[in-house]
Write a protein that holds these residues in place. Sequence first.
Motif, PDB file in Angstrom:
ATOM      1  N   PHE A   1       0.830  -1.200   0.000  1.00 44.76           N
ATOM      2  CA  PHE A   1       0.000   0.000   0.000  1.00 44.76           C
ATOM      3  C   PHE A   1       0.869   1.255   0.000  1.00 44.76           C
ATOM      4  CE2 PHE A   1      -2.640  -3.315   1.881  1.00 44.76           C
ATOM      5  CZ  PHE A   1      -3.769  -3.218   1.081  1.00 44.76           C
ATOM      6  N   LEU A   2       0.411   2.243  -0.752  1.00 39.70           N
ATOM      7  CA  LEU A   2       1.100   3.520  -0.898  1.00 39.70           C
ATOM      8  C   LEU A   2       0.192   4.623  -0.379  1.00 39.70           C
ATOM      9  CD1 LEU A   2       3.331   5.383  -2.217  1.00 39.70           C
ATOM     10  CD2 LEU A   2       1.951   5.283  -4.305  1.00 39.70           C
ATOM     11  N   GLY A   3       0.742   5.536   0.435  1.00 38.69           N
ATOM     12  CA  GLY A   3      -0.081   6.647   0.871  1.00 38.69           C
ATOM     13  C   GLY A   3       0.159   7.034   2.311  1.00 38.69           C
ATOM     14  N   PRO A   4      -0.723   7.899   2.832  1.00 36.01           N
ATOM     15  CA  PRO A   4      -1.905   8.438   2.147  1.00 36.01           C
ATOM     16  C   PRO A   4      -1.543   9.460   1.076  1.00 36.01           C
ATOM     17  CG  PRO A   4      -1.668   9.457   4.294  1.00 36.01           C
ATOM     18  CD  PRO A   4      -0.621   8.397   4.228  1.00 36.01           C
ATOM     19  N   VAL A   5      -2.346   9.465   0.013  1.00 35.34           N
ATOM     20  CA  VAL A   5      -2.162  10.369  -1.120  1.00 35.34           C
ATOM     21  C   VAL A   5      -3.342  11.349  -1.147  1.00 35.34           C
ATOM     22  CG1 VAL A   5      -2.068  10.522  -3.642  1.00 35.34           C
ATOM     23  CG2 VAL A   5      -0.852   8.678  -2.452  1.00 35.34           C
ATOM     24  N   PRO A   6      -3.102  12.628  -1.302  1.00 36.95           N
ATOM     25  CA  PRO A   6      -4.217  13.585  -1.345  1.00 36.95           C
ATOM     26  C   PRO A   6      -5.234  13.216  -2.421  1.00 36.95           C
ATOM     27  CG  PRO A   6      -2.124  14.737  -1.169  1.00 36.95           C
ATOM     28  CD  PRO A   6      -1.792  13.294  -1.404  1.00 36.95           C
ATOM     29  N   ALA A   7      -6.490  13.151  -2.005  1.00 39.64           N
ATOM     30  CA  ALA A   7      -7.533  12.694  -2.922  1.00 39.64           C
ATOM     31  C   ALA A   7      -7.784  13.676  -4.056  1.00 39.64           C
ATOM     32  CB  ALA A   7      -8.821  12.446  -2.142  1.00 39.64           C
ATOM     33  N   ASP A   8      -7.457  14.966  -3.858  1.00 37.56           N
ATOM     34  CA  ASP A   8      -7.756  15.943  -4.907  1.00 37.56           C
ATOM     35  C   ASP A   8      -6.827  15.811  -6.107  1.00 37.56           C
ATOM     36  OD1 ASP A   8      -5.473  16.936  -3.690  1.00 37.56           O
ATOM     37  OD2 ASP A   8      -6.144  19.023  -3.709  1.00 37.56           O
ATOM     38  N   SER A   9      -5.684  15.133  -5.955  1.00 37.24           N
ATOM     39  CA  SER A   9      -4.756  14.987  -7.076  1.00 37.24           C
ATOM     40  C   SER A   9      -4.537  13.537  -7.487  1.00 37.24           C
ATOM     41  CB  SER A   9      -3.398  15.611  -6.729  1.00 37.24           C
ATOM     42  OG  SER A   9      -2.861  15.021  -5.555  1.00 37.24           O
ATOM     43  N   ALA A  10      -5.048  12.592  -6.692  1.00 36.43           N
ATOM     44  CA  ALA A  10      -4.766  11.176  -6.952  1.00 36.43           C
ATOM     45  C   ALA A  10      -5.333  10.682  -8.277  1.00 36.43           C
ATOM     46  CB  ALA A  10      -5.305  10.321  -5.807  1.00 36.43           C
ATOM     47  N   PHE A  11      -6.413  11.311  -8.750  1.00 31.78           N
ATOM     48  CA  PHE A  11      -7.042  10.839  -9.978  1.00 31.78           C
ATOM     49  C   PHE A  11      -6.631  11.658 -11.199  1.00 31.78           C
ATOM     50  CE2 PHE A  11      -9.778   9.416  -6.511  1.00 31.78           C
ATOM     51  CZ  PHE A  11      -9.907   8.070  -6.829  1.00 31.78           C
ATOM     52  N   SER A  12      -5.570  12.414 -11.072  1.00 34.35           N
ATOM     53  CA  SER A  12      -5.060  13.165 -12.223  1.00 34.35           C
ATOM     54  C   SER A  12      -4.519  12.186 -13.266  1.00 34.35           C
ATOM     55  CB  SER A  12      -3.952  14.124 -11.789  1.00 34.35           C
ATOM     56  OG  SER A  12      -2.875  13.401 -11.214  1.00 34.35           O
ATOM     57  N   PRO A  13      -4.509  12.564 -14.533  1.00 40.08           N
ATOM     58  CA  PRO A  13      -4.096  11.623 -15.591  1.00 40.08           C
ATOM     59  C   PRO A  13      -2.711  11.028 -15.383  1.00 40.08           C
ATOM     60  CG  PRO A  13      -5.191  13.519 -16.557  1.00 40.08           C
ATOM     61  CD  PRO A  13      -5.029  13.821 -15.099  1.00 40.08           C
ATOM     62  N   HIS A  14      -1.733  11.847 -14.957  1.00 42.12           N
ATOM     63  CA  HIS A  14      -0.381  11.304 -14.843  1.00 42.12           C
ATOM     64  C   HIS A  14      -0.286  10.285 -13.709  1.00 42.12           C
ATOM     65  CE1 HIS A  14       0.113  14.147 -11.474  1.00 42.12           C
ATOM     66  NE2 HIS A  14       1.148  13.403 -11.113  1.00 42.12           N
ATOM     67  N   PHE A  15      -1.094  10.453 -12.645  1.00 44.11           N
ATOM     68  CA  PHE A  15      -1.056   9.503 -11.531  1.00 44.11           C
ATOM     69  C   PHE A  15      -1.797   8.216 -11.900  1.00 44.11           C
ATOM     70  CE2 PHE A  15      -1.626   7.985  -7.159  1.00 44.11           C
ATOM     71  CZ  PHE A  15      -0.356   8.241  -6.649  1.00 44.11           C
ATOM     72  N   ARG A  16      -2.927   8.350 -12.600  1.00 49.26           N
ATOM     73  CA  ARG A  16      -3.663   7.161 -13.037  1.00 49.26           C
ATOM     74  C   ARG A  16      -2.896   6.372 -14.083  1.00 49.26           C
ATOM     75  NH1 ARG A  16      -7.794   8.275 -15.840  1.00 49.26           N
ATOM     76  NH2 ARG A  16      -7.846  10.561 -15.758  1.00 49.26           N
ATOM     77  N   ALA A  17      -1.956   7.003 -14.765  1.00 50.86           N
ATOM     78  CA  ALA A  17      -1.132   6.278 -15.726  1.00 50.86           C
ATOM     79  C   ALA A  17      -0.235   5.257 -15.027  1.00 50.86           C
ATOM     80  CB  ALA A  17      -0.277   7.255 -16.531  1.00 50.86           C
ATOM     81  N   LYS A  18       0.047   5.490 -13.737  1.00 50.34           N
ATOM     82  CA  LYS A  18       0.918   4.586 -12.985  1.00 50.34           C
ATOM     83  C   LYS A  18       0.157   3.679 -12.020  1.00 50.34           C
ATOM     84  CE  LYS A  18       3.311   8.038 -11.339  1.00 50.34           C
ATOM     85  NZ  LYS A  18       4.329   8.803 -10.556  1.00 50.34           N
ATOM     86  N   HIS A  19      -1.048   4.100 -11.650  1.00 50.58           N
ATOM     87  CA  HIS A  19      -1.788   3.349 -10.626  1.00 50.58           C
ATOM     88  C   HIS A  19      -3.237   3.138 -11.069  1.00 50.58           C
ATOM     89  CE1 HIS A  19       1.526   3.835  -7.797  1.00 50.58           C
ATOM     90  NE2 HIS A  19       1.581   5.095  -8.169  1.00 50.58           N
ATOM     91  N   ARG A  20      -3.740   1.921 -10.856  1.00 50.36           N
ATOM     92  CA  ARG A  20      -5.117   1.598 -11.251  1.00 50.36           C
ATOM     93  C   ARG A  20      -5.991   1.185 -10.069  1.00 50.36           C
ATOM     94  NH1 ARG A  20      -5.926  -2.735 -14.045  1.00 50.36           N
ATOM     95  NH2 ARG A  20      -3.969  -3.701 -13.415  1.00 50.36           N
ATOM     96  N   HIS A  21      -5.401   0.930  -8.912  1.00 48.50           N
ATOM     97  CA  HIS A  21      -6.165   0.459  -7.754  1.00 48.50           C
ATOM     98  C   HIS A  21      -6.027   1.447  -6.597  1.00 48.50           C
ATOM     99  CE1 HIS A  21      -5.755  -3.219 -10.119  1.00 48.50           C
ATOM    100  NE2 HIS A  21      -6.832  -3.656  -9.483  1.00 48.50           N
ATOM    101  N   PHE A  22      -7.174   1.881  -6.057  1.00 50.68           N
ATOM    102  CA  PHE A  22      -7.214   2.885  -5.005  1.00 50.68           C
ATOM    103  C   PHE A  22      -8.104   2.407  -3.856  1.00 50.68           C
ATOM    104  CE2 PHE A  22      -6.071   5.019  -8.851  1.00 50.68           C
ATOM    105  CZ  PHE A  22      -5.291   6.111  -8.500  1.00 50.68           C
ATOM    106  N   VAL A  23      -7.814   2.884  -2.666  1.00 50.63           N
ATOM    107  CA  VAL A  23      -8.689   2.698  -1.509  1.00 50.63           C
ATOM    108  C   VAL A  23      -9.197   4.076  -1.104  1.00 50.63           C
ATOM    109  CG1 VAL A  23      -8.848   2.050   0.929  1.00 50.63           C
ATOM    110  CG2 VAL A  23      -7.523   0.628  -0.671  1.00 50.63           C
ATOM    111  N   ALA A  24     -10.510   4.233  -1.088  1.00 51.71           N
ATOM    112  CA  ALA A  24     -11.128   5.483  -0.647  1.00 51.71           C
ATOM    113  C   ALA A  24     -11.665   5.275   0.763  1.00 51.71           C
ATOM    114  CB  ALA A  24     -12.250   5.897  -1.588  1.00 51.71           C
ATOM    115  N   LEU A  25     -11.379   6.229   1.655  1.00 55.20           N
ATOM    116  CA  LEU A  25     -11.824   6.085   3.032  1.00 55.20           C
ATOM    117  C   LEU A  25     -13.296   6.411   3.205  1.00 55.20           C
ATOM    118  CD1 LEU A  25      -8.713   7.493   4.926  1.00 55.20           C
ATOM    119  CD2 LEU A  25      -9.221   5.156   4.191  1.00 55.20           C
TER     120      LEU A  25
END
Length: 307
Positions: free
Chosen positions: A223-247
């Motif tokens: 697991f990686l994080g916590p990552v700020p939710a406002d930037s986690a779904f930006s295109p460059h971040f989604r290019a590297k990661h496909r699985h997320f946990v939302a609290l």
Amino acid sequence: MRAKIAISIGDIQGVGPEIALKAHFSISQSCQPIYCVHSELLAQANARLSHAYTKALENMQCAAPKAAQPTIKPASIDKESGFYSHASFLRALDLADDGVVSGVCTLPIHKHAWQLAGIATPGHTAFLRQRYRQEAIMMLGCPKLWVALFSEHIPLSAVSTKVRLEPLKEFLHTLAQVLDPPEPIVVLGIDPHCGDNGAIGVQDKEVQEAIAQANALLNTSKFLGPVPADSAFSPHFRAKHRHFVALYHDIGLAPLKALYFEESINVSLNLPIKRASVDHGCAFDIAYQNKASPKSYENAIRWLVGL
């Protein structure tokens, strides 16, 4: 041999029957569907849809639930259709438990209709937890983006008290047993900017500790994080990661549905059966107008059969 999949029909006042009829020939290419509904009720639905799916209806195998057939009254919320959708769900689960089918696909229910019918659980996932006495994990998405939910259908005011070290650590540890992507799973923060080192909030320090302890239990940096939710779904971040946990619910599902609404599905992890669902509601506003898209339903079937 094609896998057998049980289909619970959902609330008949919504788009569930239309989707089942519309997609029958499509999903039959990859599985043998067994519809947990009275064939006469599907015939009523077909008649309301101008008999557009008569050929499909003639080829549909039904396993009727133990419930009286309600009357189709499009877009209405009533206890009879709520009880029927629950009975259809029970029939599908029984088929799975008996080994008749290898998976269950659920079409959308209306939670208030369940309440009117006297069903205490607020939805499919909560009922699955009670039935199987296991902590089912709700994950939604598609191959491009998956979001697992730590907290689901609870008020926002209750989220902060739920996000605690031990339950979050246990959740992450359980998730790692049933989900093993090649890249790390991203855990979203709870406060804006993950608290900005305490300037906004301190709860993400507890999230960080839960991640560290879960990774230690797993002996790997799963697991990686916590990552700020406002930037986690930006295109460059989604290019590297496909699985997320939302609290909490909306912080994960709002971007998912904005990006992939028609493609995404809802799956239940950590159960003795395979269950998938459409990732949309009853859509009363278009019920029986032949406008419903079967894409999410077809993708749910694909997940169940491993395609």
